[in-house]
Scaffold this active site. Structure first.
Site, PDB file in Angstrom:
ATOM      1  N   CYS A  72       0.815  -1.211   0.000  1.00 53.78           N
ATOM      2  CA  CYS A  72       0.000   0.000   0.000  1.00 53.78           C
ATOM      3  C   CYS A  72       0.847   1.258   0.000  1.00 53.78           C
ATOM      4  O   CYS A  72       0.478   2.273  -0.595  1.00 53.78           O
ATOM      5  CB  CYS A  72      -0.954   0.002   1.199  1.00 53.78           C
ATOM      6  SG  CYS A  72      -0.154   0.141   2.818  1.00 53.78           S
ATOM      7  N   HIS A 110      -2.459   0.823   7.496  1.00 51.52           N
ATOM      8  CA  HIS A 110      -2.699   0.702   6.061  1.00 51.52           C
ATOM      9  C   HIS A 110      -2.933   2.093   5.451  1.00 51.52           C
ATOM     10  O   HIS A 110      -3.564   2.948   6.061  1.00 51.52           O
ATOM     11  CB  HIS A 110      -3.919  -0.198   5.832  1.00 51.52           C
ATOM     12  CG  HIS A 110      -4.293  -0.376   4.406  1.00 51.52           C
ATOM     13  ND1 HIS A 110      -3.430  -0.893   3.470  1.00 51.52           N
ATOM     14  CD2 HIS A 110      -5.452  -0.087   3.737  1.00 51.52           C
ATOM     15  CE1 HIS A 110      -4.034  -0.931   2.297  1.00 51.52           C
ATOM     16  NE2 HIS A 110      -5.249  -0.446   2.427  1.00 51.52           N
ATOM     17  N   ASP A 125      -8.601   1.917  -3.190  1.00 49.76           N
ATOM     18  CA  ASP A 125      -7.537   1.122  -2.582  1.00 49.76           C
ATOM     19  C   ASP A 125      -6.976   0.132  -3.593  1.00 49.76           C
ATOM     20  O   ASP A 125      -7.598  -0.886  -3.897  1.00 49.76           O
ATOM     21  CB  ASP A 125      -8.065   0.375  -1.361  1.00 49.76           C
ATOM     22  CG  ASP A 125      -6.957  -0.202  -0.492  1.00 49.76           C
ATOM     23  OD1 ASP A 125      -5.806  -0.239  -0.956  1.00 49.76           O
ATOM     24  OD2 ASP A 125      -7.245  -0.611   0.649  1.00 49.76           O
TER      25      ASP A 125
END
Length: 264
Positions: A72, A110, A125
């Site tokens: 991420c 995250h 995402d």
């Protein structure tokens, strides 16, 4: 090194730059997941753990142009920059997964993105191994369906919001929890410090197998020896015992060369 046109071409959208509308966002989101794998090995720990001071040009070269993907902190960071360059109104968000809370004890874990399009907020995402949403998720109270799976946003006892998902025959489960507060890159400094300490104590942990790949109607995720496939909302989990098969699956997930048997 960062090049918008090269980025769009890598995602299968060469030519004139698209308009910053919802259709473009949906297309780029899914194409990103299908083109660039989640690849924890792509994080690279040889020169330490870097989550904040990231060389975006180098990450763009390896993660996007060479197709190695990343986590991420690489994929969503680059996508955030791409969306900004295309004219989207975007903000960074931080989320917490169950594994992250257990390992690092922080909710700023995250990294993902919120995009505002025509007065509506969407969760974006492209840096989660899965299973999760393949297209942007509208910030609303309604249950949303994507490729056989359902998603919803529900409040938690501590005032956060949980992104929940369920397949055709599975119960609701939390993907991660987050707060709507806009974040800056430096907000992940505490996690970076904790990750460095964790890596120093257990240097092999950062190199464990965790990779994921999206295909047209689902996702495949390999975590250690546990292999999960979600296809049209139906899930299949098995343990990969054979070393040769395990190596082949890792390579297939990273290159996208998954055959029909891998996705059955």
């Amino acid at each position: 090194m960062f090049d918008v046109d090269a980025y769009l071409s890598r995602l299968g959208r060469p030519g004139p730059r698209p308009r910053p509308d919802l259709d473009t966002l949906r297309t780029l989101h899914k194409r990103h997941l299908m083109t660039l794998p989640y690849n924890v090995a792509g994080q690279g720990f040889a020169d330490g753990v870097h989550l904040v001071d990231v060389d975006e040009d180098e990450v763009f070269r390896t993660g996007v142009l060479e197709g190695l993907g990343g986590t991420c902190f690489q994929l969503n960071r680059l996508f955030f920059r791409l969306l900004t360059e295309l004219g989207y109104e975007v903000t960074l968000l931080a989320a917490s997964t169950a594994e992250g809370r257990e390992n690092f004890g922080t909710e700023i874990e995250h990294m993902f993105v919120r995009a505002a399009v025509d007065g509506q907020d969407w969760l974006v995402d492209v840096g989660y191994p899965g299973p999760s949403y393949l297209e942007p998720l509208r910030v609303s109270d309604e249950v949303q369906t994507q490729y056989g799976c359902q998603y919803r946003l529900v409040g938690t006892e501590d005032g956060a919001t949980a992104v929940q998902r369920r397949g055709r025959v599975t119960r609701w489960g939390t993907v991660y929890t987050f707060r709507p507060q806009a974040r800056r890159w430096h907000d992940w400094k505490e996690l970076e410090d904790r990750a460095r300490a964790h890596h120093a104590a257990s240097p092999d942990d950062g190199q464990g197998i965790l990779c994921g790949r999206t295909f047209d109607n689902g996702q495949a995720v390999l975590k250690g020896r546990r292999y999960l496939v979600v296809r049209d909302g139906r899930e299949r989990v098995r343990t990969v015992v054979d070393d040769t098969e395990h190596r082949r699956l890792v390579a297939a997930l990273l290159t996208g060369d998954l055959d029909s048997g891998d996705l059955a």
